[in-house]
Design a protein around this motif. Structure first.
Motif, PDB file in Angstrom:
ATOM      1  N   GLU A  48       4.652  -1.359   3.704  1.00 58.34           N
ATOM      2  CA  GLU A  48       3.403  -1.305   4.470  1.00 58.34           C
ATOM      3  C   GLU A  48       3.049   0.129   4.837  1.00 58.34           C
ATOM      4  OE1 GLU A  48       1.814  -4.088   4.966  1.00 58.34           O
ATOM      5  OE2 GLU A  48       3.372  -5.649   4.827  1.00 58.34           O
ATOM      6  N   MET A  67      -6.566  -1.007  12.473  1.00 58.25           N
ATOM      7  CA  MET A  67      -6.539   0.100  11.512  1.00 58.25           C
ATOM      8  C   MET A  67      -7.652  -0.143  10.497  1.00 58.25           C
ATOM      9  SD  MET A  67      -4.024   2.100  12.323  1.00 58.25           S
ATOM     10  CE  MET A  67      -3.241   2.899  10.924  1.00 58.25           C
ATOM     11  N   ALA A  68      -8.534   0.842  10.359  1.00 58.67           N
ATOM     12  CA  ALA A  68      -9.772   0.624   9.602  1.00 58.67           C
ATOM     13  C   ALA A  68      -9.713   1.091   8.147  1.00 58.67           C
ATOM     14  CB  ALA A  68     -10.927   1.296  10.342  1.00 58.67           C
ATOM     15  N   GLY A  69      -8.498   1.262   7.611  1.00 64.34           N
ATOM     16  CA  GLY A  69      -8.375   1.466   6.155  1.00 64.34           C
ATOM     17  C   GLY A  69      -8.618   2.879   5.662  1.00 64.34           C
ATOM     18  N   LEU A 129       0.819  -1.216   0.000  1.00 64.05           N
ATOM     19  CA  LEU A 129       0.000   0.000   0.000  1.00 64.05           C
ATOM     20  C   LEU A 129       0.856   1.272   0.000  1.00 64.05           C
ATOM     21  CD1 LEU A 129      -2.837  -0.977   2.520  1.00 64.05           C
ATOM     22  CD2 LEU A 129      -2.762  -1.251   0.045  1.00 64.05           C
ATOM     23  N   LEU A 139      -8.807   2.977   0.980  1.00 64.72           N
ATOM     24  CA  LEU A 139      -8.559   1.666   0.353  1.00 64.72           C
ATOM     25  C   LEU A 139      -9.806   1.284  -0.439  1.00 64.72           C
ATOM     26  CD1 LEU A 139      -6.789  -0.315   3.241  1.00 64.72           C
ATOM     27  CD2 LEU A 139      -5.859   1.388   1.655  1.00 64.72           C
ATOM     28  N   TRP A 149     -17.961  -1.083   9.207  1.00 70.01           N
ATOM     29  CA  TRP A 149     -16.939  -0.998   8.158  1.00 70.01           C
ATOM     30  C   TRP A 149     -16.700  -2.398   7.596  1.00 70.01           C
ATOM     31  CZ3 TRP A 149     -11.988  -2.462  10.721  1.00 70.01           C
ATOM     32  CH2 TRP A 149     -10.961  -2.683   9.809  1.00 70.01           C
ATOM     33  N   TYR A 151      -7.118   6.878   6.097  1.00 66.91           N
ATOM     34  CA  TYR A 151      -5.968   7.594   6.659  1.00 66.91           C
ATOM     35  C   TYR A 151      -5.967   9.031   6.162  1.00 66.91           C
ATOM     36  CZ  TYR A 151      -4.546   2.610   6.322  1.00 66.91           C
ATOM     37  OH  TYR A 151      -4.492   1.239   6.360  1.00 66.91           O
ATOM     38  N   THR A 195       1.362   0.767   7.470  1.00 60.52           N
ATOM     39  CA  THR A 195       1.549   0.812   8.927  1.00 60.52           C
ATOM     40  C   THR A 195       3.003   1.170   9.270  1.00 60.52           C
ATOM     41  OG1 THR A 195       1.716  -1.560   8.755  1.00 60.52           O
ATOM     42  CG2 THR A 195      -0.254  -0.736   9.768  1.00 60.52           C
ATOM     43  N   ARG A 242       6.684  -9.709   4.724  1.00 59.65           N
ATOM     44  CA  ARG A 242       5.986 -10.285   3.572  1.00 59.65           C
ATOM     45  C   ARG A 242       6.398  -9.598   2.260  1.00 59.65           C
ATOM     46  NH1 ARG A 242      -0.414  -8.251   3.601  1.00 59.65           N
ATOM     47  NH2 ARG A 242      -0.012  -6.148   4.341  1.00 59.65           N
ATOM     48  N   GLU A 246       1.779  -4.468  11.758  1.00 61.03           N
ATOM     49  CA  GLU A 246       0.936  -5.051  10.714  1.00 61.03           C
ATOM     50  C   GLU A 246       0.705  -6.539  10.998  1.00 61.03           C
ATOM     51  OE1 GLU A 246      -0.590  -3.409   8.330  1.00 61.03           O
ATOM     52  OE2 GLU A 246      -1.455  -5.207   7.427  1.00 61.03           O
ATOM     53  N   LYS A 247      -0.531  -6.927  11.070  1.00 63.94           N
ATOM     54  CA  LYS A 247      -0.946  -8.320  11.258  1.00 63.94           C
ATOM     55  C   LYS A 247      -0.106  -9.075  12.312  1.00 63.94           C
ATOM     56  CE  LYS A 247      -2.888  -8.551   6.627  1.00 63.94           C
ATOM     57  NZ  LYS A 247      -2.641  -7.172   6.206  1.00 63.94           N
ATOM     58  N   TYR A 288      -5.276  -7.403  10.758  1.00 64.25           N
ATOM     59  CA  TYR A 288      -5.216  -5.966  10.465  1.00 64.25           C
ATOM     60  C   TYR A 288      -3.885  -5.372  10.924  1.00 64.25           C
ATOM     61  CZ  TYR A 288     -10.272  -6.562  10.152  1.00 64.25           C
ATOM     62  OH  TYR A 288     -11.523  -6.981   9.806  1.00 64.25           O
ATOM     63  N   GLY A 289      -3.691  -4.097  10.581  1.00 64.35           N
ATOM     64  CA  GLY A 289      -2.691  -3.317  11.279  1.00 64.35           C
ATOM     65  C   GLY A 289      -3.251  -3.035  12.664  1.00 64.35           C
TER      66      GLY A 289
HETATM   67  C1  G1P Z   1      -4.556  -3.298   4.916  1.00 65.77           C
HETATM   68  C2  G1P Z   1      -3.570  -2.636   5.881  1.00 65.77           C
HETATM   69  C3  G1P Z   1      -3.978  -2.939   7.323  1.00 65.77           C
HETATM   70  C4  G1P Z   1      -5.405  -2.488   7.561  1.00 65.77           C
HETATM   71  C5  G1P Z   1      -6.335  -3.159   6.532  1.00 65.77           C
HETATM   72  C6  G1P Z   1      -7.740  -2.593   6.642  1.00 65.77           C
HETATM   73  O1  G1P Z   1      -4.402  -4.683   5.018  1.00 65.77           O
HETATM   74  O2  G1P Z   1      -2.266  -3.110   5.604  1.00 65.77           O
HETATM   75  O3  G1P Z   1      -3.112  -2.273   8.199  1.00 65.77           O
HETATM   76  O4  G1P Z   1      -5.809  -2.827   8.871  1.00 65.77           O
HETATM   77  O5  G1P Z   1      -5.886  -2.915   5.202  1.00 65.77           O
HETATM   78  O6  G1P Z   1      -8.618  -3.263   5.792  1.00 65.77           O
HETATM   79  P1  G1P Z   1      -4.775  -5.693   3.808  1.00 65.77           P
HETATM   80  O7  G1P Z   1      -6.233  -5.992   3.979  1.00 65.77           O
HETATM   81  O8  G1P Z   1      -4.479  -4.967   2.535  1.00 65.77           O
HETATM   82  O9  G1P Z   1      -3.924  -6.889   4.002  1.00 65.77           O
END
Ligand code: G1P
Length: 307
Positions: free
Chosen positions: A193, A167-169, A85, A105, A217, A171, A195, A189, A156-157, A141-142
């Motif tokens: 990121e 983290m709800a996507g 991202l 996102l 959400w 920012y 995050t 990975r 992150e995860k 999630y983050g």
């Molecule tokens: C991404 C972000 C993550 C966030 C999430 C929200 O993860 O990396 O920090 O919490 O979106 O949907 P992804 O779903 O792309 O793995």
């Protein structure tokens, strides 16, 4: 404030449908997925939007154009190869210039707006504000560690999360992000990121705030989540386009797009894409179908597109 929408992903978890229709253009309650993002951004007076696209660029450009019909000004920038991202955001550098921007996102759907968060971001003068939500299991999630209204740590995860704040996507960023982005290293990975980018802002002493999101959400990236958000948007009801021809008993949570023909005994909790030709000897349950789909057996939990 400008807007950046990340929509370059391949949508692999919705293959084969996303071979034919890019995920950002999939209809949810018969509107394009991205139209929900447009609604939310318009509400906070964000009209100048850059969409970061990938291989789906031609389809997105032709479906969305310059954005005038959505009351927006849309431009496009291509992420040359997928590397996370934060890597995708980097492509919007020139578009954003040194203005504040909101990062959305592309597959996220929010039940209510974020006007208060946008206002708080602007009034606080912080470098970054992120929507967070308390979730039961934050491991996918983050995950943010909060100290009062601030985010003091992000992972992150994580396997062993320090908190339940996901983290709800969504920012909000000031121009400080461009100072830290060049120093970002790929994660375990192999991705850049978002995050880690925010962690760098924290490490360098910038103010990073959390905005607690109290709406619902969703991300629409898997069959389950796609159908769940569809169900939510149609309130468990049904939308059958007047130009669709349907020979079936219709249960709850069904969307049938324009020009589709559907023949089966019963259909429930499913989305039939516009123009699809579907003939099933039995029931259709929990499916996303497009193109031509014929089957002598009932269909359950299927994503199919034969075209
Ligand atoms: C991404 C972000 C993550 C966030 C999430 C929200 O993860 O990396 O920090 O919490 O979106 O949907 P992804 O779903 O792309 O793995």
């Amino acid at each position: 404030m400008k807007g950046v929408i990340l929509a370059a992903g391949k949508g692999t978890r919705l293959f084969p449908v996303t071979y034919h229709i890019p995920k950002p253009l999939l209809p949810l309650a018969n509107r394009l997925t991205l139209e929900y993002a447009f609604d939310r951004l318009r509400e906070i007076e964000v009209r100048d939007i850059c969409i970061v696209v990938g291989e789906n660029e031609p389809q997105l450009r032709s479906a969305l154009g310059d954005g005038a019909r959505f009351g927006l000004s849309l431009s496009y920038v291509r992420q040359t190869h997928p590397q996370g991202l934060a890597h995708a955001v980097g492509f919007a550098r020139e578009f954003v210039d040194d203005e504040p921007f909101v990062l959305y996102l592309g597959d996220a759907i929010y039940s209510k707006g974020f006007q208060d968060h946008a206002r708080r971001f602007v009034e606080s003068g912080c470098a970054n504000l992120n929507l967070v939500q308390w979730v039961e299991d934050p491991r996918r999630y983050g995950v943010a560690t909060l100290d009062g209204e601030r985010i003091v740590k992000l992972v992150e995860k994580p396997k062993n999360p320090e908190s339940n704040w996901a983290m709800a996507g969504l920012y909000f960023f000031g121009p400080q992000i461009w100072e830290v982005l060049p120093d970002l290293q790929p994660s375990a990975r192999g991705e850049y990121e978002i995050t880690d980018t925010i962690q760098l802002l924290i490490d360098r002493g910038h103010t990073v705030l959390a905005g607690i999101y109290d709406g619902v959400w969703y991300d629409s990236g898997t069959l389950d989540s796609f159908l769940e958000v569809s169900r939510f948007l149609i309130n468990n009801g049904r939308i059958i386009d007047p130009t669709a021809r349907v020979k079936a008993e219709i249960g709850d949570a069904v969307v049938i797009g324009a020009g589709a023909t559907v023949e089966c005994t019963r259909i429930e909790d499913s989305v039939i894409l516009p123009g699809a030709r579907v003939k099933i000897d039995g029931e259709i349950q929990h499916c996303l179908l497009g193109g031509t789909v014929f089957s002598e057996d009932p269909l359950k939990d299927a994503i199919l597109y034969e075209g």
